[in-house]
Design an enzyme around this catalytic site. Sequence first.
Site, PDB file in Angstrom:
ATOM      1  N   ARG A 185      11.996  -5.990   5.658  1.00 14.79           N
ATOM      2  CA  ARG A 185      11.938  -4.580   6.065  1.00 14.79           C
ATOM      3  C   ARG A 185      12.344  -4.419   7.534  1.00 14.79           C
ATOM      4  O   ARG A 185      12.909  -3.394   7.918  1.00 14.79           O
ATOM      5  CB  ARG A 185      10.515  -4.049   5.865  1.00 14.79           C
ATOM      6  CG  ARG A 185      10.358  -2.600   6.297  1.00 14.79           C
ATOM      7  CD  ARG A 185       8.980  -2.063   6.014  1.00 14.79           C
ATOM      8  NE  ARG A 185       7.960  -2.770   6.768  1.00 14.79           N
ATOM      9  CZ  ARG A 185       6.670  -2.592   6.622  1.00 14.79           C
ATOM     10  NH1 ARG A 185       6.228  -1.750   5.708  1.00 14.79           N
ATOM     11  NH2 ARG A 185       5.801  -3.251   7.352  1.00 14.79           N
ATOM     12  N   ARG A 223     -10.468   0.521   7.761  1.00 13.87           N
ATOM     13  CA  ARG A 223     -10.047  -0.840   8.087  1.00 13.87           C
ATOM     14  C   ARG A 223     -11.135  -1.629   8.788  1.00 13.87           C
ATOM     15  O   ARG A 223     -10.955  -2.816   9.070  1.00 13.87           O
ATOM     16  CB  ARG A 223      -8.853  -0.756   9.037  1.00 13.87           C
ATOM     17  CG  ARG A 223      -7.527  -1.082   8.424  1.00 13.87           C
ATOM     18  CD  ARG A 223      -6.488  -0.758   9.479  1.00 13.87           C
ATOM     19  NE  ARG A 223      -5.328  -1.566   9.368  1.00 13.87           N
ATOM     20  CZ  ARG A 223      -4.195  -1.160   8.780  1.00 13.87           C
ATOM     21  NH1 ARG A 223      -4.108  -0.006   8.204  1.00 13.87           N
ATOM     22  NH2 ARG A 223      -3.156  -1.958   8.786  1.00 13.87           N
ATOM     23  N   ARG A 242      10.522  -1.274  12.345  1.00 10.51           N
ATOM     24  CA  ARG A 242       9.164  -0.974  12.798  1.00 10.51           C
ATOM     25  C   ARG A 242       8.837  -1.923  13.928  1.00 10.51           C
ATOM     26  O   ARG A 242       9.070  -3.121  13.824  1.00 10.51           O
ATOM     27  CB  ARG A 242       8.173  -1.152  11.629  1.00 10.51           C
ATOM     28  CG  ARG A 242       7.567   0.182  11.201  1.00 10.51           C
ATOM     29  CD  ARG A 242       6.709   0.041  10.005  1.00 10.51           C
ATOM     30  NE  ARG A 242       5.457  -0.671  10.267  1.00 10.51           N
ATOM     31  CZ  ARG A 242       4.443  -0.694   9.422  1.00 10.51           C
ATOM     32  NH1 ARG A 242       4.528  -0.044   8.273  1.00 10.51           N
ATOM     33  NH2 ARG A 242       3.345  -1.363   9.708  1.00 10.51           N
ATOM     34  N   ARG A 269      -1.293  -9.255  12.923  1.00 10.30           N
ATOM     35  CA  ARG A 269      -1.780  -8.239  11.971  1.00 10.30           C
ATOM     36  C   ARG A 269      -2.520  -8.912  10.810  1.00 10.30           C
ATOM     37  O   ARG A 269      -3.532  -8.414  10.329  1.00 10.30           O
ATOM     38  CB  ARG A 269      -0.602  -7.410  11.437  1.00 10.30           C
ATOM     39  CG  ARG A 269      -0.093  -6.382  12.449  1.00 10.30           C
ATOM     40  CD  ARG A 269       1.335  -5.956  12.159  1.00 10.30           C
ATOM     41  NE  ARG A 269       1.525  -5.257  10.913  1.00 10.30           N
ATOM     42  CZ  ARG A 269       2.706  -5.129  10.305  1.00 10.30           C
ATOM     43  NH1 ARG A 269       3.800  -5.649  10.851  1.00 10.30           N
ATOM     44  NH2 ARG A 269       2.797  -4.476   9.175  1.00 10.30           N
ATOM     45  N   LYS A 293       0.844  -1.206   0.000  1.00 11.32           N
ATOM     46  CA  LYS A 293       0.000   0.000   0.000  1.00 11.32           C
ATOM     47  C   LYS A 293       0.879   1.256   0.000  1.00 11.32           C
ATOM     48  O   LYS A 293       0.688   2.154  -0.815  1.00 11.32           O
ATOM     49  CB  LYS A 293      -0.939   0.008   1.226  1.00 11.32           C
ATOM     50  CG  LYS A 293      -1.870  -1.194   1.283  1.00 11.32           C
ATOM     51  CD  LYS A 293      -2.831  -1.117   2.467  1.00 11.32           C
ATOM     52  CE  LYS A 293      -2.186  -1.207   3.844  1.00 11.32           C
ATOM     53  NZ  LYS A 293      -1.517  -2.490   4.138  1.00 11.32           N
TER      54      LYS A 293
HETATM   55  P1  AP5 Z   1       4.671  -1.581   2.042  1.00 10.03           P
HETATM   56  O1  AP5 Z   1       4.516  -0.773   0.812  1.00 10.03           O
HETATM   57  O2  AP5 Z   1       5.148  -0.919   3.264  1.00 10.03           O
HETATM   58  O3  AP5 Z   1       3.306  -2.371   2.326  1.00 10.03           O
HETATM   59  P2  AP5 Z   1       2.064  -1.934   3.179  1.00 10.03           P
HETATM   60  O4  AP5 Z   1       0.886  -2.616   2.597  1.00 10.03           O
HETATM   61  O5  AP5 Z   1       2.026  -0.440   3.295  1.00 10.03           O
HETATM   62  O6  AP5 Z   1       2.467  -2.630   4.542  1.00 10.03           O
HETATM   63  P3  AP5 Z   1       2.349  -2.110   6.023  1.00 10.03           P
HETATM   64  O7  AP5 Z   1       3.231  -2.970   6.823  1.00 10.03           O
HETATM   65  O8  AP5 Z   1       2.536  -0.625   6.104  1.00 10.03           O
HETATM   66  O9  AP5 Z   1       0.833  -2.457   6.276  1.00 10.03           O
HETATM   67  P4  AP5 Z   1      -0.016  -2.392   7.555  1.00 10.03           P
HETATM   68  O10 AP5 Z   1      -1.374  -2.340   7.002  1.00 10.03           O
HETATM   69  O11 AP5 Z   1       0.283  -3.474   8.502  1.00 10.03           O
HETATM   70  O12 AP5 Z   1       0.524  -1.067   8.278  1.00 10.03           O
HETATM   71  P5  AP5 Z   1      -0.113   0.336   8.604  1.00 10.03           P
HETATM   72  O13 AP5 Z   1       0.999   1.273   8.737  1.00 10.03           O
HETATM   73  O14 AP5 Z   1      -1.223   0.675   7.691  1.00 10.03           O
HETATM   74  O15 AP5 Z   1       5.607  -2.824   1.680  1.00 10.03           O
HETATM   75  C1  AP5 Z   1       6.091  -3.674   2.692  1.00 10.03           C
HETATM   76  C2  AP5 Z   1       7.558  -4.020   2.394  1.00 10.03           C
HETATM   77  O16 AP5 Z   1       7.606  -4.768   1.169  1.00 10.03           O
HETATM   78  C3  AP5 Z   1       8.447  -2.793   2.161  1.00 10.03           C
HETATM   79  O17 AP5 Z   1       9.711  -3.036   2.666  1.00 10.03           O
HETATM   80  C4  AP5 Z   1       8.472  -2.630   0.635  1.00 10.03           C
HETATM   81  O18 AP5 Z   1       9.655  -2.032   0.189  1.00 10.03           O
HETATM   82  C5  AP5 Z   1       8.357  -4.085   0.176  1.00 10.03           C
HETATM   83  N1  AP5 Z   1       7.597  -4.216  -1.072  1.00 10.03           N
HETATM   84  C6  AP5 Z   1       6.483  -3.544  -1.455  1.00 10.03           C
HETATM   85  N2  AP5 Z   1       6.042  -3.975  -2.652  1.00 10.03           N
HETATM   86  C7  AP5 Z   1       6.886  -4.967  -3.037  1.00 10.03           C
HETATM   87  C8  AP5 Z   1       6.953  -5.815  -4.182  1.00 10.03           C
HETATM   88  N3  AP5 Z   1       6.050  -5.716  -5.171  1.00 10.03           N
HETATM   89  N4  AP5 Z   1       7.940  -6.739  -4.225  1.00 10.03           N
HETATM   90  C9  AP5 Z   1       8.858  -6.838  -3.227  1.00 10.03           C
HETATM   91  N5  AP5 Z   1       8.857  -6.048  -2.122  1.00 10.03           N
HETATM   92  C10 AP5 Z   1       7.879  -5.128  -2.022  1.00 10.03           C
HETATM   93  O19 AP5 Z   1      -0.748   0.068  10.028  1.00 10.03           O
HETATM   94  C11 AP5 Z   1       0.063  -0.213  11.154  1.00 10.03           C
HETATM   95  C12 AP5 Z   1      -0.787  -0.301  12.404  1.00 10.03           C
HETATM   96  O20 AP5 Z   1      -1.389   0.976  12.654  1.00 10.03           O
HETATM   97  C13 AP5 Z   1      -1.952  -1.277  12.362  1.00 10.03           C
HETATM   98  O21 AP5 Z   1      -1.561  -2.575  12.714  1.00 10.03           O
HETATM   99  C14 AP5 Z   1      -2.883  -0.648  13.407  1.00 10.03           C
HETATM  100  O22 AP5 Z   1      -2.443  -0.951  14.700  1.00 10.03           O
HETATM  101  C15 AP5 Z   1      -2.698   0.836  13.176  1.00 10.03           C
HETATM  102  N6  AP5 Z   1      -3.642   1.365  12.191  1.00 10.03           N
HETATM  103  C16 AP5 Z   1      -3.323   1.907  10.967  1.00 10.03           C
HETATM  104  N7  AP5 Z   1      -4.432   2.299  10.336  1.00 10.03           N
HETATM  105  C17 AP5 Z   1      -5.469   2.006  11.149  1.00 10.03           C
HETATM  106  C18 AP5 Z   1      -6.865   2.163  11.021  1.00 10.03           C
HETATM  107  N8  AP5 Z   1      -7.422   2.692   9.919  1.00 10.03           N
HETATM  108  N9  AP5 Z   1      -7.648   1.741  12.063  1.00 10.03           N
HETATM  109  C19 AP5 Z   1      -7.097   1.226  13.181  1.00 10.03           C
HETATM  110  N10 AP5 Z   1      -5.781   1.034  13.356  1.00 10.03           N
HETATM  111  C20 AP5 Z   1      -4.967   1.430  12.338  1.00 10.03           C
HETATM  112 MG    MG Z   2       2.055   0.929   4.901  1.00 11.96          MG
END
Ligand code: AP5
Ligand code: MG
Length: 196
Positions: free
Chosen positions: A127, A88, A133, A144, A13
């Site tokens: 990562r 979410r 992180r 997660r 994402k």
């Molecule tokens: P990346 O692009 O970072 O993927 P992502 O989908 O953004 O993964 P996240 O880990 O950020 O997702 P998440 O949903 O758990 O975290 P969020 O911050 O939203 O890619 C991941 C890795 O892979 C990177 O190193 C990248 O370089 C690599 N990569 C990407 N594409 C690739 C490809 N095609 N091939 C190879 N490598 C690749 O949420 C974190 C926490 O915040 C949640 O757990 C929750 O506690 C809280 N939170 C956030 N939003 C909410 C909400 N709306 N409601 C309640 N709690 C929330």
């Molecule tokens: Mg992300």
Amino acid sequence: MLIVLIGPPGSGKGTQAKRLVDYLQIPHLSTGELLREAIAKDTSLGRLAAQYMDHGRLVPDPLVLAMVGEKLQEPQFSRGCLFDGFPRTLQQARALEESLQQRGTPLDMALELRADEDELIARMLKRAAAERRTDDNPETIAHRMEVFRQQTTPLLDYYRFRELLVTVDAMGTPDEVFDRIKEAIAWVRSKKSVTT
Ligand code: AP5
Ligand code: MG
């Protein structure tokens, strides 16, 4: 354009959002990033959010909705928005729909990024070494994933029912995935120009 990016942890994402903000010239709103900023600044929201995020649990809806509501007041978001990791839960999706209805700017698409779980876990563990992180460890990653399955996958039906859901294969290189996303956006735009 107003786009919601939905996908399990590690589906790309954030990676694709970076490309999309340049491509579409719209601002990016990542609730995960906003919450990590609040933690880094040690605000009261950050301290509360860390208790959930460190265990891979969702931050409660009222906190997230208040944070997003405040952010959306910024003038840049009148041009559109790329929502990353929000909504979410069904409650968040309904609140977003209501607030966009009030603004008279409905959502254009919900873009689902889909990838194999083994690949997602491998990406996050890779990562973990680079970015440190606090939620990128095997136990929290597993939780997660489970939270995504239980609390976020119902949104796929929610948006499918509204004919807004487009699913993209998120396996392959980031460039390959981005090409598929651009195709999906072109398709949505062509559909709109036919119906309007
Ligand atoms: P990346 O692009 O970072 O993927 P992502 O989908 O953004 O993964 P996240 O880990 O950020 O997702 P998440 O949903 O758990 O975290 P969020 O911050 O939203 O890619 C991941 C890795 O892979 C990177 O190193 C990248 O370089 C690599 N990569 C990407 N594409 C690739 C490809 N095609 N091939 C190879 N490598 C690749 O949420 C974190 C926490 O915040 C949640 O757990 C929750 O506690 C809280 N939170 C956030 N939003 C909410 C909400 N709306 N409601 C309640 N709690 C929330
Ligand atoms: Mg992300």
